[in-house]
Design a protein around this motif. Structure first.
Motif, PDB file in Angstrom:
ATOM      1  N   THR A  54      39.035  52.586  47.648  1.00 38.61           N
ATOM      2  CA  THR A  54      39.147  51.491  46.688  1.00 38.61           C
ATOM      3  C   THR A  54      38.683  52.005  45.339  1.00 38.61           C
ATOM      4  O   THR A  54      37.555  52.487  45.198  1.00 38.61           O
ATOM      5  CB  THR A  54      38.306  50.279  47.122  1.00 38.61           C
ATOM      6  N   TRP A  55      39.591  51.931  44.370  1.00 35.78           N
ATOM      7  CA  TRP A  55      39.325  52.378  43.011  1.00 35.78           C
ATOM      8  C   TRP A  55      38.970  51.173  42.156  1.00 35.78           C
ATOM      9  O   TRP A  55      39.574  50.110  42.305  1.00 35.78           O
ATOM     10  CB  TRP A  55      40.566  53.048  42.409  1.00 35.78           C
ATOM     11  N   GLN A  56      38.032  51.355  41.266  1.00 37.05           N
ATOM     12  CA  GLN A  56      37.718  50.336  40.269  1.00 37.05           C
ATOM     13  C   GLN A  56      37.875  50.982  38.907  1.00 37.05           C
ATOM     14  O   GLN A  56      37.360  52.083  38.671  1.00 37.05           O
ATOM     15  CB  GLN A  56      36.299  49.816  40.441  1.00 37.05           C
ATOM     16  N   ALA A  57      38.594  50.298  38.027  1.00 42.46           N
ATOM     17  CA  ALA A  57      38.847  50.835  36.689  1.00 42.46           C
ATOM     18  C   ALA A  57      39.089  49.687  35.722  1.00 42.46           C
ATOM     19  O   ALA A  57      39.341  48.554  36.133  1.00 42.46           O
ATOM     20  CB  ALA A  57      40.061  51.753  36.714  1.00 42.46           C
ATOM     21  N   LYS A  58      39.050  50.034  34.459  1.00 43.35           N
ATOM     22  CA  LYS A  58      39.331  49.040  33.431  1.00 43.35           C
ATOM     23  C   LYS A  58      40.688  49.363  32.812  1.00 43.35           C
ATOM     24  O   LYS A  58      40.866  50.428  32.208  1.00 43.35           O
ATOM     25  CB  LYS A  58      38.240  49.040  32.366  1.00 43.35           C
ATOM     26  N   HIS A  59      41.634  48.454  33.005  1.00 43.17           N
ATOM     27  CA  HIS A  59      42.972  48.572  32.424  1.00 43.17           C
ATOM     28  C   HIS A  59      43.242  47.313  31.617  1.00 43.17           C
ATOM     29  O   HIS A  59      43.005  46.198  32.096  1.00 43.17           O
ATOM     30  CB  HIS A  59      44.042  48.710  33.511  1.00 43.17           C
ATOM     31  N   PHE A  60      43.717  47.494  30.402  1.00 43.77           N
ATOM     32  CA  PHE A  60      44.029  46.371  29.516  1.00 43.77           C
ATOM     33  C   PHE A  60      42.812  45.467  29.310  1.00 43.77           C
ATOM     34  O   PHE A  60      42.926  44.254  29.206  1.00 43.77           O
ATOM     35  CB  PHE A  60      45.230  45.564  30.046  1.00 43.77           C
ATOM     36  N   GLY A  61      41.625  46.090  29.305  1.00 46.38           N
ATOM     37  CA  GLY A  61      40.393  45.364  29.059  1.00 46.38           C
ATOM     38  C   GLY A  61      39.879  44.568  30.250  1.00 46.38           C
ATOM     39  O   GLY A  61      38.895  43.844  30.134  1.00 46.38           O
ATOM     40  N   ILE A  62      40.526  44.715  31.397  1.00 45.69           N
ATOM     41  CA  ILE A  62      40.153  43.952  32.587  1.00 45.69           C
ATOM     42  C   ILE A  62      39.723  44.915  33.688  1.00 45.69           C
ATOM     43  O   ILE A  62      40.455  45.856  34.013  1.00 45.69           O
ATOM     44  CB  ILE A  62      41.347  43.109  33.093  1.00 45.69           C
TER      45      ILE A  62
END
Length: 153
Positions: A54-62
């Motif tokens: 499970t990856w967690q990242a910030k894309h488009f500010g979310i």
């Protein structure tokens, strides 16, 4: 369904490229701009068949999470991962490797569907597809740099 098809030529052995492409730690390094990190399942080392991450990242500010499973592998020629849970309606990423003239050709075939009907399709056409192409290309540049540096040692 949207398909992104990218080829990267790497001056390194196929097995080096194959292992780097499925290395979770390398992926976190290559996705530093989005602060991507593995937070569940396999969180370090080489991604193996049947495992999930499970990856967690910030894309488009979310801040978003994406859980994928490695569903197919034939070392060192290809592996495939599929989304189990995340922002896409569906997602499949096939990573293929071929040796040619002393180089490795790494090919990404990234297929996904967006949710939200016509609004999702419009967002994909205007923003998402080019964003994903850039994201995968930047990741591949890091794989290429590391693989070529390892091969020159």
């Amino acid at each position: 369904m949207t398909t992104i098809h990218l080829k990267t030529i790497i001056a390194a052995k196929i097995d080096v490229c194959f292992d780097l492409a499925r290395d979770i730690d390398m992926h976190m390094l290559s996705a530093g701009k989005t602060k991507e990190k593995a937070i569940a399942g396999k969180t370090t080392g080489l991604f193996e068949p049947g495992e999930t991450v499970t990856w967690q990242a910030k894309h488009f500010g979310i801040t978003q999470q994406l859980t994928v499973e490695m569903t197919d592998i034939k070392r060192p020629f290809y592996f495939e991962d599929r989304m189990l849970k995340g922002a896409f309606k569906s997602m499949k990423h096939r990573h293929s490797f071929e040796e040619m003239d002393g180089n490795t050709i790494m090919t990404d075939r990234f297929e996904y569907e967006v949710p939200f009907g016509i609004f999702g399709k419009l967002f994909d056409k205007i923003i998402l597809k080019s964003y994903m192409m850039k994201f995968i290309s930047e990741r591949n540049k890091i794989v290429k740099t590391i693989a070529e540096n390892r091969s020159s040692l």
